[in-house]
Structures are given as structure tokens and as C-alpha cells.
Design an enzyme around this catalytic site. Sequence first.
Site, PDB file in Angstrom:
ATOM      1  N   ASN A  32       0.886  -1.169   0.000  1.00 14.12           N
ATOM      2  CA  ASN A  32       0.000   0.000   0.000  1.00 14.12           C
ATOM      3  C   ASN A  32       0.922   1.218   0.000  1.00 14.12           C
ATOM      4  O   ASN A  32       1.479   1.589   1.029  1.00 14.12           O
ATOM      5  CB  ASN A  32      -0.885  -0.043   1.252  1.00 14.12           C
ATOM      6  CG  ASN A  32      -1.855   1.112   1.318  1.00 14.12           C
ATOM      7  OD1 ASN A  32      -1.767   2.062   0.531  1.00 14.12           O
ATOM      8  ND2 ASN A  32      -2.768   1.057   2.271  1.00 14.12           N
ATOM      9  N   ARG A  54      -2.836  -2.113  -3.219  1.00 17.06           N
ATOM     10  CA  ARG A  54      -3.997  -1.226  -3.111  1.00 17.06           C
ATOM     11  C   ARG A  54      -3.857  -0.186  -4.223  1.00 17.06           C
ATOM     12  O   ARG A  54      -2.844   0.513  -4.307  1.00 17.06           O
ATOM     13  CB  ARG A  54      -4.006  -0.528  -1.768  1.00 17.06           C
ATOM     14  CG  ARG A  54      -5.099   0.485  -1.673  1.00 17.06           C
ATOM     15  CD  ARG A  54      -5.023   1.273  -0.400  1.00 17.06           C
ATOM     16  NE  ARG A  54      -6.128   2.199  -0.326  1.00 17.06           N
ATOM     17  CZ  ARG A  54      -6.077   3.370   0.280  1.00 17.06           C
ATOM     18  NH1 ARG A  54      -4.976   3.751   0.859  1.00 17.06           N
ATOM     19  NH2 ARG A  54      -7.125   4.148   0.306  1.00 17.06           N
ATOM     20  N   HIS A  63     -12.383   3.889  -0.259  1.00 21.48           N
ATOM     21  CA  HIS A  63     -12.272   3.043   0.948  1.00 21.48           C
ATOM     22  C   HIS A  63     -12.961   1.693   0.764  1.00 21.48           C
ATOM     23  O   HIS A  63     -13.340   1.035   1.733  1.00 21.48           O
ATOM     24  CB  HIS A  63     -12.860   3.739   2.204  1.00 21.48           C
ATOM     25  CG  HIS A  63     -12.045   4.872   2.709  1.00 21.48           C
ATOM     26  ND1 HIS A  63     -12.603   6.051   3.156  1.00 21.48           N
ATOM     27  CD2 HIS A  63     -10.702   5.027   2.833  1.00 21.48           C
ATOM     28  CE1 HIS A  63     -11.631   6.881   3.528  1.00 21.48           C
ATOM     29  NE2 HIS A  63     -10.477   6.290   3.329  1.00 21.48           N
ATOM     30  N   ARG A 102      -8.071  17.068   4.237  1.00 22.40           N
ATOM     31  CA  ARG A 102      -8.971  17.325   3.092  1.00 22.40           C
ATOM     32  C   ARG A 102     -10.270  17.969   3.573  1.00 22.40           C
ATOM     33  O   ARG A 102     -10.743  17.675   4.664  1.00 22.40           O
ATOM     34  CB  ARG A 102      -9.287  16.015   2.361  1.00 22.40           C
ATOM     35  CG  ARG A 102      -8.128  15.514   1.537  1.00 22.40           C
ATOM     36  CD  ARG A 102      -8.379  14.130   0.989  1.00 22.40           C
ATOM     37  NE  ARG A 102      -7.620  13.127   1.697  1.00 22.40           N
ATOM     38  CZ  ARG A 102      -7.823  11.820   1.631  1.00 22.40           C
ATOM     39  NH1 ARG A 102      -8.799  11.338   0.874  1.00 22.40           N
ATOM     40  NH2 ARG A 102      -7.080  10.979   2.316  1.00 22.40           N
ATOM     41  N   GLU A 140      -7.335  -3.952   5.682  1.00 25.11           N
ATOM     42  CA  GLU A 140      -7.282  -3.852   4.217  1.00 25.11           C
ATOM     43  C   GLU A 140      -6.227  -4.797   3.638  1.00 25.11           C
ATOM     44  O   GLU A 140      -6.413  -5.351   2.557  1.00 25.11           O
ATOM     45  CB  GLU A 140      -6.969  -2.397   3.827  1.00 25.11           C
ATOM     46  CG  GLU A 140      -8.141  -1.469   4.120  1.00 25.11           C
ATOM     47  CD  GLU A 140      -7.752   0.005   4.150  1.00 25.11           C
ATOM     48  OE1 GLU A 140      -7.041   0.399   5.095  1.00 25.11           O
ATOM     49  OE2 GLU A 140      -8.145   0.745   3.243  1.00 25.11           O
TER      50      GLU A 140
END
Length: 395
Positions: free
Chosen positions: A9, A93, A181, A241, A379
Site C-alpha cells: 500500500n 492497493r 475506501h 482534506r 485492508e
Amino acid sequence: MPQAIITLNAGSSSLKFALFSADGDDFNQIIAGKIEGIGTAPHLVAKDTGGKVLTEHRWRNGFNLTHEDFLRQLLDWIDDHLGGAELIGAGHRVVHGGAHFCQPARVTPSLMGALKALIPLAPLHQPHNLAAIEAVAAVRPHLAQVACFDTAFHHDQPAVATRLAIPRALSAEGVKRYGFHGISYEFIARRLKEINPVLAAGKVIVAHLGNGASLCAMQGGRSIDTTMGFTALDGLVMGTRCGSIDPGVLLYLLQHKGMTPEELSQLLYDQSGLVGVSGVSSDMRALLESPDPRAREAVELFTYRIAREAGALVSSLGGLDGLVFTAGIGENAVDIRRLVCERLAWLGISLEAEANARHAAIINAPDSRVVVSVISTDEERMIARHTIETLRTLV
Ligand code: AMP
């Protein structure tokens, strides 16, 4: 011979990795680690599943080392820790799969071409995800690679949830809401089905609250709506963000404040959210500990907007049976879960304070009309599973 998979990732300055062994359907994580500070002062730590540090390394004058340099050294180190297993693939990912990639996919030159074309849609993540794939290809040209997409889980949402109210020609070009996500949400959907199949069959909002943050409305374990949209800027207030913002603000900044598109992009991706509002930090732990009133305001806005977006998703779902918290903030921040649930009390949500304080799997009070749960996301495990399944299907 048992098989092994490495998951990667890659971010702008970090590379998270994990090694899994797979023997038939038996599937175990062996090692997890991270290289941080890429481009400045790189630092590697790798641990076994018990948390024991297996290796730690700082590169002196390593500021000009590339992903390729790190991956060469990392894969050599991994070779010595395979414990007799054969490394059969690398799973990555990849944040954006666009309109077409709704399943994990074996990496080919044509896939890479299609994924590079999506870089403008995810400028913060996609270039680094793809750089890691190219680096592995350079140092291990025969190692199979699989891309797992953060957008894929949302692919089957109803058209009305993904459409933007702009001229149709733009929508036809792919300017629509994708959602992100998805690897985390898919993991949670599967886990929820294992631990509470009745709830998993119902109407659930999953709150992935980390540095990036979003909500996903699931019906029967499938995504029907989510707060992130065309890019990972939309929806909730995040570490750096902005989340949902009136597009008129962007026009104002461009037309009247003389900002360039690059400056605007930096403002929205890197200088807004919790760090922009607080002026203190993008890190929730630091904000919760800070005495600065601006930190309190940032936390208040964070929870206010979660509750507001959750209200919208309840409407998309037509009700609510469960609320699941996950990711760094969702799994660890007792006060954030409490503040969000207090704002959602009108839905019949009430928390058991003691269960919330010890991060129990179920944290709602007995009289709560909605089940509230804390589930750790993984993940890496989801990527490893997809990678093995993809490679085995292709054999
Ligand atoms: P993630 O992106 O999922 O790794 O989550 C990172 C975020 O989780 C950061 O804002 C951290 O401050 C936050 N976080 C991690 N542990 C805690 C904690 N114990 N309390 C509050 N926030 C936490």
C-alpha cells in the site's frame, strides 16, 4: 509447498506491506511493516503478528532512494522470512479503478495504461500506487501482481447514487461519483456477516474514520451510497482534506483570489480539514489532547459533519439497523464515537459508556434501537485474499 503473498500500500512518503502465507484455504499473516519518511529520512520497521520487531532500519542519507530501491531491499529481506513458502504474488492497493475495473485484476501493460489515465481523478494516491507496481516489475519481473481497487466495492450502486447533476455528456465521460475506501468496506461487510449475519443482512452505515474518512451505506452487505464521490475529497471533514464544499467557493478562489489550479489542489487536499480548521494538527489524537479552542472547533465540525452525512445516508437506506465504526479514529477514539452517537440520538441510538470506553465489539446500550459496533478493518488481509483468489483463478 505453502504459498505466500506480499501486499503493498504505497503512499507519497510511505510504503505499508504485509506478508501472508496461504496453504489451501488456510490464510495467515506472518509479517507487517512500514517504510516511512520516503524522500526525507526513511525508516523501516517490520513486526511479526505478536508485535515483535523483526527488523528496524534507518537509511543514512536515504532521501534520494526511490520506491524501487526500497522494494529491491524489502523483497530480498522477505525472501529470508518466507519460512519455506513460495512468494507467488504481490497485491496492491490501487485507489482508483475508474468505471471499468470492478474486480481485482492481474497487472498487465494494458491495465497499467488504463490506470495511469485515472491519475487526474486521484492525484494524491494513484501515482504512488502505480509507482510501486512498476518498481516491483522492475526488480522482480516474473512476480505476478494484482491490483485491488478502492472504488470497486461501490461499483454496483444504483445509478441515482452515482450521478452528478451536470450535463449528460460529462457524465458519459465518467464524471460521476465513484466512492473510495472500498477495500476496507468489503472487509467490514464480510466480517459483519461472520459475526452478526442478521445485522449484515440489514441496513448498516459503516464509518471509516481515519486520516481519510468516509461513510458507506450498506444494504445486505452491498454499498448503496457513500460520502466520497468523484474524488476522495468529497464528504466528511478529513485530516487534511476539506470534504463537501460549495463549488462556488472554488470559483471564488480561482476567479477572485487569483489561485492557480495547483494552489487550489494543495489547499483542498493538504491544507484543509482538521489541520486547516484547527491550525494545530491533522491528527485526531493531538486535537483531542490539545487545550487550543480551535482544536475543539475542528473536532466539533468533524463530528457534526459525520452526523449530518449519516442522516443523509439513513435517508438513502430508508432506515438504520446498525452503525459500525472502523479505522484509526473509529476504532480508538472513544470521545469521537460518543459525540457522533449523541448527535444521532434522534435515530434511537444510545451508547453503553463502559463498553465504548473499552472498545467492545458491541457498544450500544440495551435500549438502543440501532446496534453500534466497533470492528477493526484489515485492508491488507482483504488485498491478500483477493490476490490469491485472482491468481488461483487465472492458473
Ligand atoms: P488511519 O488513517 O486509519 O491510520 O487513522 C489515523 C487517525 O487515527 C489519526 O488521526 C490518529 O490520530 C487517529 N487515532 C489513532 N489512535 C487514536 C486514539 N487512540 N485516539 C484518537 N485518535 C486516534
